[in-house]
Write an enzyme that holds these catalytic residues in place. Sequence first.
Site, short mmCIF file in Angstrom:
data_model
loop_
_atom_site.label_atom_id
_atom_site.label_comp_id
_atom_site.label_asym_id
_atom_site.label_seq_id
_atom_site.Cartn_x
_atom_site.Cartn_y
_atom_site.Cartn_z
N GLY A 55 22.21 52.82 36.21
CA GLY A 55 21.11 51.87 36.27
C GLY A 55 20.29 51.98 35.00
O GLY A 55 20.45 52.95 34.24
N CYS A 82 26.27 58.34 35.93
CA CYS A 82 25.26 58.01 34.92
C CYS A 82 23.84 58.20 35.50
O CYS A 82 23.47 59.31 35.81
CB CYS A 82 25.49 56.60 34.40
SG CYS A 82 24.69 56.34 32.82
N TYR A 83 23.08 57.13 35.71
CA TYR A 83 21.74 57.30 36.29
C TYR A 83 21.85 58.04 37.62
O TYR A 83 21.02 58.89 37.95
CB TYR A 83 21.09 55.92 36.51
CG TYR A 83 19.74 56.00 37.20
CD1 TYR A 83 18.58 56.23 36.46
CD2 TYR A 83 19.63 55.88 38.59
CE1 TYR A 83 17.34 56.33 37.09
CE2 TYR A 83 18.39 55.98 39.22
CZ TYR A 83 17.25 56.21 38.47
OH TYR A 83 16.04 56.31 39.09
N HIS A 169 31.14 56.96 32.27
CA HIS A 169 31.56 55.90 33.20
C HIS A 169 33.04 56.00 33.54
O HIS A 169 33.88 55.52 32.78
CB HIS A 169 31.23 54.53 32.60
CG HIS A 169 29.77 54.26 32.58
ND1 HIS A 169 29.11 53.72 33.65
CD2 HIS A 169 28.83 54.53 31.65
CE1 HIS A 169 27.83 53.64 33.38
NE2 HIS A 169 27.63 54.12 32.16
N GLU A 171 34.59 54.38 35.69
CA GLU A 171 35.12 53.10 36.16
C GLU A 171 35.64 52.20 35.04
O GLU A 171 36.34 51.24 35.31
CB GLU A 171 34.05 52.36 36.98
CG GLU A 171 32.84 51.84 36.21
CD GLU A 171 31.77 52.89 35.94
OE1 GLU A 171 32.05 54.10 36.07
OE2 GLU A 171 30.64 52.51 35.58
N SER A 223 40.14 22.89 48.32
CA SER A 223 39.77 22.34 47.01
C SER A 223 40.94 22.38 46.04
O SER A 223 40.90 21.80 44.98
CB SER A 223 38.63 23.17 46.44
OG SER A 223 39.10 24.47 46.15
N GLY A 224 41.97 23.14 46.40
CA GLY A 224 43.06 23.37 45.45
C GLY A 224 42.89 24.74 44.80
O GLY A 224 43.80 25.26 44.18
N GLY A 225 41.71 25.33 44.95
CA GLY A 225 41.44 26.64 44.37
C GLY A 225 41.99 27.78 45.23
O GLY A 225 42.41 27.56 46.37
N VAL A 226 41.96 28.99 44.66
CA VAL A 226 42.54 30.16 45.32
C VAL A 226 41.85 30.47 46.66
O VAL A 226 42.51 30.67 47.68
CB VAL A 226 42.44 31.41 44.41
CG1 VAL A 226 43.11 32.60 45.04
CG2 VAL A 226 42.99 31.13 43.04
N ASP A 227 40.51 30.50 46.64
CA ASP A 227 39.79 30.99 47.81
C ASP A 227 39.99 30.12 49.04
O ASP A 227 40.30 30.64 50.13
CB ASP A 227 38.29 31.13 47.51
CG ASP A 227 38.03 31.99 46.28
OD1 ASP A 227 38.95 32.75 45.92
OD2 ASP A 227 36.95 31.90 45.70
N SER A 228 39.84 28.81 48.89
CA SER A 228 39.99 27.97 50.07
C SER A 228 41.44 27.94 50.53
O SER A 228 41.73 27.88 51.73
CB SER A 228 39.45 26.56 49.82
OG SER A 228 40.19 25.89 48.84
N LYS A 364 38.06 39.13 44.22
CA LYS A 364 39.04 38.10 43.84
C LYS A 364 40.48 38.64 43.81
O LYS A 364 41.40 38.00 44.32
CB LYS A 364 38.67 37.54 42.47
CG LYS A 364 39.39 36.26 42.12
CD LYS A 364 38.73 35.10 42.82
CE LYS A 364 39.28 33.77 42.45
NZ LYS A 364 38.44 32.69 43.00
#
Length: 508
Positions: A55, A82-83, A169, A171, A223-228, A364
């Site tokens: 942070g 870190c913090y 870090h 990550e 919608s044609g997108g990945v999520d929907s 995602k």
Amino acid sequence: MQHQKILVLDFGGQYNQLIARRVRDLKVFCDLKPYDMPVEKIREYAPVGIIFTGGPNSVYEAHAPRVEREVLSLGIPVLGICYGAQLIAHMLGGTVEHAEAGEYGKCTLSIKKGTPMSEGVPKESVCWMSHTDRIVSLPAGFETLASTAGCPVAMYGCEEKKLYGIQFHPEVVHSEYGTKLLENFLFGICGARGDWTMESFVQDEVALLREKLKGGKVLLALSGGVDSAVAAALVHRATSQLTCVFVDHGLLRKGEAEEVERIFGGMVNLVKVDAGARFLQKLQGVTDPEKKRKIIGAEFIKVFEEVAKSIGRVDFLVQGTIYPDVIESGKGGSAVIKSHHNVGGLPEVVDFKEIIEPLRDLFKDEVREVGTELGLPDAIVHRQPFPGPGLAVRIMGEVTPERLKTARDADAIFREEMERAGLTREIWQYFAVVTDSKTVGVQGDFRTYEEVIALRAILSVDAMTADWARIPYDVLERVSCRITSEVAHANRVVYDITSKPPATIEWE
Ligand code: XMP
């Protein structure tokens, strides 16, 4: 099935979502929650381990964010990064000081003591630092586990209390053994089993949905997108009562509407609305980017409302909300650069009982994995991000049927050549833009005065910042030759070499 959980407490650092993603990559479920989560809530949540993130604050500031003291004595292992590392040391009686010079970037990490935390980490390796404060003395019972040249306490721990701190870090990819350290904490210290797999997610979620949806009428906007698409495939596994509405605004890329129809037509009850002409009519004469976005957003809702009326009351409305949306919502307060519209306005125009968000716990990458698990093709699962207003924001100035065709054909060629060159996975987004310039050219023996096509390809991790991609010249050459010879009304191709910021990814 109850998965084991890691609780990641967010102190506002830049890499906090990344920490959560790394934990999930190691097949351990985790949630990112605000640092001030009350201790009784933490007890209720029952994590097998807790991670404090980095942070921007200094622990010795009067209003520095901290946790309740009891969090450190719950008997649950804690790793501070870190913090977070400085906070644990400071709260238990160690000393943190402002250093003369900060330490940023790659450093050599030297392991001082072999413990379960450093299992499999060589004596010397590269780690990635970003700090000005540093720990100069540890609380009683704690020992230094590793150091760097500028940071005597780069990693510390107290095995008995299962409290650990890492100043760098782990990550970020530049920390060579960062993932190994996280793995050691999760598996060696917290006793995680690695029970979070997308296969198990699908099984559990389908069982839950089956129970919940029980023959109720379900509606989803594709919608044609990945999520929907993934949400649709998942819900479809749990019920035969799913109706998907696909509003084709006529601004999708070549072949996309057909693809959605091909995949979902045979799977669910698909209502496809060809609204292209309607959108084009609304966009006639409009050149202002924000106006275009607003018109498309409003028209989308209108079309959907009409369809929803014809369907009548439904029991459940499914939304493709994913975990980063959940984390981000409520943060707010920033300037509007572009008004985004996805399916945000739908709840107001659909008559339903309950909203279902089956992907709200997933990042995602996990959504993509679930898509593959459910048998969706790569073209959907690995689809690049695409703006809701579609090609309209990739055509500068007025959107006419002719210019739409130019944009679509140029974009299709660029995509084809990128696929042929095997560059699709490493590049975040690539597309063609019809600029609002016309230039003089010569084709055959004739003078031409036609559109300039700009190619944009960028590298990014989250679309917040981006760098332009160094695409090989021969690929660019092939794309340029093909566009100028195959696409009507294009006689010049340029390459966009601007990063974000100062530019945005899309041109409008
Ligand atoms: P910008 O152009 O703001 O884009 O740098 C960042 C990312 O967002 C995508 N984008 C959108 N996505 N609805 C969306 O779902 C929108 O209206 C929209 N506008 C931009 C863009 O493609 C990039 O990935």
